[in-house]
Design an enzyme around this catalytic site. Structure first.
Site, PDB file in Angstrom:
ATOM      1  N   ASP A 161       0.854  -1.193   0.000  1.00 35.71           N
ATOM      2  CA  ASP A 161       0.000   0.000   0.000  1.00 35.71           C
ATOM      3  C   ASP A 161       0.889   1.241   0.000  1.00 35.71           C
ATOM      4  O   ASP A 161       2.100   1.153   0.137  1.00 35.71           O
ATOM      5  CB  ASP A 161      -0.947  -0.008   1.208  1.00 35.71           C
ATOM      6  CG  ASP A 161      -0.213   0.122   2.530  1.00 35.71           C
ATOM      7  OD1 ASP A 161       0.519  -0.810   2.889  1.00 35.71           O
ATOM      8  OD2 ASP A 161      -0.344   1.160   3.211  1.00 35.71           O
ATOM      9  N   HIS A 456       1.490  -9.005  -3.472  1.00 34.25           N
ATOM     10  CA  HIS A 456       0.423  -8.032  -3.203  1.00 34.25           C
ATOM     11  C   HIS A 456       1.108  -6.680  -3.069  1.00 34.25           C
ATOM     12  O   HIS A 456       1.481  -6.251  -1.980  1.00 34.25           O
ATOM     13  CB  HIS A 456      -0.324  -8.401  -1.925  1.00 34.25           C
ATOM     14  CG  HIS A 456      -1.418  -7.443  -1.575  1.00 34.25           C
ATOM     15  ND1 HIS A 456      -2.706  -7.567  -2.053  1.00 34.25           N
ATOM     16  CD2 HIS A 456      -1.431  -6.344  -0.799  1.00 34.25           C
ATOM     17  CE1 HIS A 456      -3.453  -6.590  -1.582  1.00 34.25           C
ATOM     18  NE2 HIS A 456      -2.704  -5.828  -0.819  1.00 34.25           N
ATOM     19  N   ASP A 499       1.031 -17.918  -4.214  1.00 33.32           N
ATOM     20  CA  ASP A 499       1.633 -16.746  -4.867  1.00 33.32           C
ATOM     21  C   ASP A 499       0.551 -16.046  -5.679  1.00 33.32           C
ATOM     22  O   ASP A 499       0.357 -16.342  -6.850  1.00 33.32           O
ATOM     23  CB  ASP A 499       2.779 -17.218  -5.770  1.00 33.32           C
ATOM     24  CG  ASP A 499       3.484 -16.049  -6.451  1.00 33.32           C
ATOM     25  OD1 ASP A 499       3.277 -14.897  -6.029  1.00 33.32           O
ATOM     26  OD2 ASP A 499       4.233 -16.302  -7.410  1.00 33.32           O
ATOM     27  N   GLU A 508       2.019  -9.997   0.716  1.00 35.47           N
ATOM     28  CA  GLU A 508       2.375  -8.584   0.690  1.00 35.47           C
ATOM     29  C   GLU A 508       3.889  -8.454   0.917  1.00 35.47           C
ATOM     30  O   GLU A 508       4.574  -9.419   1.250  1.00 35.47           O
ATOM     31  CB  GLU A 508       1.597  -7.789   1.761  1.00 35.47           C
ATOM     32  CG  GLU A 508       1.773  -6.299   1.548  1.00 35.47           C
ATOM     33  CD  GLU A 508       0.666  -5.425   2.134  1.00 35.47           C
ATOM     34  OE1 GLU A 508      -0.274  -5.951   2.741  1.00 35.47           O
ATOM     35  OE2 GLU A 508       0.771  -4.202   1.963  1.00 35.47           O
TER      36      GLU A 508
END
Ligand code: 9MR
Ligand code: ZN
Length: 530
Positions: A161, A456, A499, A508
């Site tokens: 993020d 991610h 994965d 992540e």
């Protein structure tokens, strides 16, 4: 790399070969081994096809985490540089290298990600496909008074993020600084670490406390960072963030002797944070307000954070009062070897132990804790088929970082206590991350033939490229994602991983999962070069 979010398929469909080996490879002097599933004859094969028959695989019994019987193949004796693979029963492993510089290449990959993660500046072609324009440049809104705008830019995006979080950033920067000081990580990386420190300095509020985080109210879509146009907020301070900021600024000051102005700013920030901590002895927790859903980074108490701050202040200023406070906090801190954002007691210990001038009782409390924990971890290693320090019940969100933190504790124990740590143990922890695990996958993106390819990570997804060098979270027996409800029932812990870009609790990446890997690899490199 693009991934269809609504596809039921998982990308982890690599053929099983039953030969699990570090896919980056080994320095010539390293302890070298692979895990296999049968006792059949095995061969090491070089690029010209020459086959070396290896000593018979040694049975290690049933590994509880892998859920199967495993054998270890040792090939420490092979030190001729080259590219190799292993063959057994007609199956062949992924390729790997033996040669000088293998650790350096892994380190460069691990360190490269910090440049990709930069926020608030143009990231140029040195980042390859990860180049991007300056992102998140607008003023941020002060959450507690929305009429106030603050110009705070810079720092590294935390993870997949685009948030920036003080405790996570301070801990990652501290790890990297320690790798420079104790294990010879190239000082050229100090510029990159400074990029994060400059942002951390801006996260101090006027009263000396540190804002807990700077994020949008919810995570961005899977877009490029410069396309994330939602309002950015500065969320309220916490004592966790204030103490960690205080600690890392004191710690960092000695590395930037050449730039007096920057050094003064670091010390000034640390002093103000310290004063705030002394004036506010009660914990100031952070909790996500109802309209904010980005990472909360909540912790238990703040004793370990305050201990880290006191330790760093003491080694910088020799302030007796800070030492006294540390002495009292040691008794209240349960975990004196913690390395991660939620538990930084061990980082306080590393400060005191590397400085060595504090009172004997403080020193012996930490040395004792590190020696004890190291002995405990080595016992776990001795009982596991894979020879790593993970119990079968240790595989939670970010399990790779727990394994790496354990390895860091062993590195520090070997440096500061009388504990003898066999280099083979450290090597096996790295080997696990690089493919010597029950799935035969390298958890570092772009490193190894069978490596994580669908992390991610918003940036990797949006650019349709996989960026090398990120450590993925790894197996997690209880993932919260709705698609995975019940999915891992009956699956051995070490195999509870897919994965897949959708699965943030498995795949992540974060700045503070790479940083303990940097400590481990630089420690191994240093030990082997002796
Ligand atoms: O690393 C964190 C992990 O230990 C926690 O179990 C998890 C759930 O609270 O959160 C992880 O941190 C995430 C953070 O909240 C937001 N950025 C991405 C982090 C890694 O997944
Ligand atoms: Zn950004």
């Amino acid at each position: 790399m693009r991934y269809e979010f609504d596809s039921p398929d998982y990308h982890f469909d690599l053929p099983e070969n039953g030969i699990f080996v570090n896919q980056a490879g080994f320095e010539p002097e390293a302890k070298k081994s692979a895990v296999v599933l049968t006792g059949e004859d095995a061969y090491l094969v070089n690029e010209s096809g020459e086959r070396i028959k290896l000593a018979a695989p040694v049975s290690m019994g049933h590994d509880l985490s892998a859920g199967e019987k495993v054998f270890v193949l040792d090939f420490t004796g092979v030190d001729t540089p080259g590219r190799y693979h292993i063959e057994q029963g007609g199956r062949r492993s992924a390729c790997f290298e033996i040669g000088r510089g293998v650790m350096r290449a892994v380190l460069d990959a691990l360190m490269g990600i910090y440049y990709y993660q930069r926020c608030g500046c143009d990231v140029d072609e040195r980042a390859g496909a990860a180049r991007h324009c300056a992102c998140h440049m607008s003023d941020s809104i002060l959450y507690t008074d929305r009429s106030v705008r603050l110009s705070i830019t810079g720092g590294w995006h935390d993870a997949g993020d685009y948030g920036r979080y003080v405790t996570a950033g301070a801990v990652a920067a501290a790890h990297l600084l320690l790798a420079v000081k104790l294990f010879g990580l190239d000082r050229a990386y100090l510029d990159e670490i400074r990029y994060e420190l400059e942002w951390l300095l801006k996260m101090q509020s006027e009263d000396g406390s540190a804002y807990h985080k700077q994020t949008t109210l919810s995570h961005a879509a899977f877009c490029k960072p410069e396309e994330d146009a939602a309002d950015m907020y500065i969320l309220p301070p916490s004592s966790w963030a204030t103490a960690d900021l205080c600690a890392v600024c004191y710690l960092a000051a000695e590395f930037y002797e050449d730039d007096k102005e920057f050094k003064e700013r670091l010390i000034g920030c640390a002093d103000r944070a310290w004063e705030w901590l002394v004036l506010h002895p009660d914990i100031l927790r952070f909790k996500n307000p109802a309209d904010c859903s980005t990472g909360e980074y909540t912790e238990g108490d703040d004793k370990d954070n305050r201990l880290f701050a006191a330790a760093a202040r003491y080694i910088r200023t020799k302030d007796e009062k800070a030492q006294e406070i540390a002495g009292a906090l040691i008794k209240e801190t349960g975990n004196l070897t913690g390395m991660g954002y939620a538990n930084v007691g061990g980082l306080a210990g590393v400060c005191f132990m590397m400085d060595g001038t504090c009172d004997e009782d403080i020193l012996s409390a930490f040395k004792g804790a590190f020696a004890f924990k190291a002995a405990e971890l080595m016992k776990v290693c001795a009982g596991a088929g894979y020879g790593i320090s993970m119990h079968e019940y240790d595989f939670h969100w970010g399990s790779n970082s727990l394994l790496l933190s354990n390895a860091c504790i062993l590195c520090f124990a070997s440096l500061f206590t009388d504990t003898e740590i066999d280099e083979g143990i450290l090597q096996r922890h790295l080997d696990y991350i690089l493919g010597r695990n029950a799935l035969g996958i390298s958890y570092i993106t772009g490193v190894g033939e069978r490596c994580v390819s669908y992390p991610h990570a918003r940036m990797a997804h949006a650019y349709e490229e996989n960026f090398p060098g990120f450590v993925a979270g790894g197996p997690n027996t209880e993932p919260p994602e709705w698609q995975l409800k019940g999915h891992f029932v009956g699956i051995p812990p070490m195999k509870c991983y897919i994965d897949d870009v959708r699965f943030y609790s498995l795949n992540e990446v974060t700045i503070y999962w790479n940083s303990p890997a940097v400590i481990l690899v630089s420690c191994i490199e240093k030990m082997l070069s002796k």
